[in-house]
Design a protein around this motif. Sequence first.
Motif, mmCIF file in Angstrom:
data_model
loop_
_atom_site.group_PDB
_atom_site.id
_atom_site.type_symbol
_atom_site.label_atom_id
_atom_site.label_comp_id
_atom_site.label_asym_id
_atom_site.label_seq_id
_atom_site.Cartn_x
_atom_site.Cartn_y
_atom_site.Cartn_z
ATOM 1 N N MET A 170 0.795 -1.130 -0.043
ATOM 2 C CA MET A 170 -0.131 -0.013 0.144
ATOM 3 C C MET A 170 0.867 1.173 -0.210
ATOM 4 O O MET A 170 0.452 2.173 -0.581
ATOM 5 N N THR A 215 2.209 1.631 -3.721
ATOM 6 C CA THR A 215 0.975 1.826 -4.440
ATOM 7 C C THR A 215 0.501 3.213 -4.265
ATOM 8 O O THR A 215 0.014 3.756 -5.029
ATOM 9 N N MET A 240 -8.153 13.833 3.448
ATOM 10 C CA MET A 240 -8.627 13.318 1.894
ATOM 11 C C MET A 240 -9.311 12.199 1.861
ATOM 12 O O MET A 240 -10.018 11.980 0.935
ATOM 13 N N ALA A 241 -9.109 11.250 2.947
ATOM 14 C CA ALA A 241 -9.667 10.124 2.709
ATOM 15 C C ALA A 241 -9.965 9.370 4.012
ATOM 16 O O ALA A 241 -9.114 9.684 5.142
ATOM 17 N N LEU A 246 -8.786 3.196 7.054
ATOM 18 C CA LEU A 246 -9.037 1.927 6.542
ATOM 19 C C LEU A 246 -8.968 0.938 7.777
ATOM 20 O O LEU A 246 -8.097 0.459 7.942
ATOM 21 N N LEU A 249 -12.699 -3.077 8.162
ATOM 22 C CA LEU A 249 -13.407 -3.085 6.687
ATOM 23 C C LEU A 249 -14.160 -4.519 6.615
ATOM 24 O O LEU A 249 -14.975 -4.760 5.591
ATOM 25 N N TRP A 258 -16.919 -5.907 3.706
ATOM 26 C CA TRP A 258 -16.389 -6.182 2.335
ATOM 27 C C TRP A 258 -16.196 -7.605 2.721
ATOM 28 O O TRP A 258 -15.519 -8.091 3.517
ATOM 29 N N LEU A 285 -13.832 -6.504 -2.392
ATOM 30 C CA LEU A 285 -13.103 -5.429 -2.191
ATOM 31 C C LEU A 285 -11.966 -5.357 -2.940
ATOM 32 O O LEU A 285 -11.641 -4.235 -3.510
ATOM 33 N N PHE A 291 -15.179 14.003 1.582
ATOM 34 C CA PHE A 291 -13.985 14.100 0.813
ATOM 35 C C PHE A 291 -14.415 14.517 -0.657
ATOM 36 O O PHE A 291 -13.940 13.777 -1.549
ATOM 37 N N VAL A 348 -11.073 11.883 -5.279
ATOM 38 C CA VAL A 348 -11.766 10.743 -5.780
ATOM 39 C C VAL A 348 -10.863 9.287 -5.630
ATOM 40 O O VAL A 348 -9.638 9.402 -5.649
ATOM 41 N N MET A 349 -11.302 8.309 -5.064
ATOM 42 C CA MET A 349 -10.571 6.942 -4.989
ATOM 43 C C MET A 349 -10.234 6.620 -6.327
ATOM 44 O O MET A 349 -11.090 6.382 -7.070
ATOM 45 N N TYR A 353 -7.454 1.035 -9.468
ATOM 46 C CA TYR A 353 -6.288 0.538 -9.545
ATOM 47 C C TYR A 353 -6.314 -0.791 -10.248
ATOM 48 O O TYR A 353 -5.671 -1.907 -9.933
ATOM 49 N N ILE A 398 -3.126 -6.873 -0.659
ATOM 50 C CA ILE A 398 -3.748 -5.759 0.171
ATOM 51 C C ILE A 398 -5.082 -5.843 0.723
ATOM 52 O O ILE A 398 -5.242 -5.588 1.911
ATOM 53 N N LEU A 445 -6.068 -5.657 4.603
ATOM 54 C CA LEU A 445 -7.173 -4.807 5.156
ATOM 55 C C LEU A 445 -8.182 -5.432 5.714
ATOM 56 O O LEU A 445 -8.753 -4.910 6.683
#
Length: 138
Positions: A55, A58, A73-74, A77, A80, A84, A89, A112, A116-117, A120, A131, A135
Amino acid sequence: MTNAQKWMAAFLGLFLILLILGRVTKKDDGTEAMSMQMMQQSQQAAQETDGLSLMRQTGCVTCHGSNLQGTKMAPALAGLKEYWSRDKLINYLRNPSSFGSDERFVEYKSKFKNVVMPSYNNVDVKNLGKIADYLLTK
Ligand code: HEC
């Protein structure tokens, strides 16, 4: 003491030392079970650092925070696995814009607003899997 007696004593001493060493280094079932557990724990730790370092590589941490604690901004995490499955996820990471009708996401959209997320879908699915695994342990 004669020479012969000295030799005898030396041999006896050596024998005793070897006997004690044997006892000390012999593993009984308890210690083996413990080392198994330790191995599993370190494996788990490796998996976690793997997911987190992926992570970091990335760039997820730029928005989600260096420890995924969330930033302006976000969102954070954490927890989860309540929302999910692994597959879902992974799909989300590949294409976030096709998700997000949940209440949680409606709130994210206003909180936010300008961020934008990213999607990927250019990242190797295996790595997204790692990942996701990471998570879902948090
Ligand atoms: C440009 C900033 C940014 C980057 C980089 C980013 N995200 Fe996000 N992420 C967001 C925002 C903003 C949201 C909130 C959802 C929304 O607004 O669509 C979000 C939401 C999420 C969610 C949903 C959270 C929940 O409560 O279910 C997950 C999971 C997630 N991101 C994982 C990642 C991962 C993994 C990466 C890296 C591969 C990443 N994000 C990179 C901004 C980012």
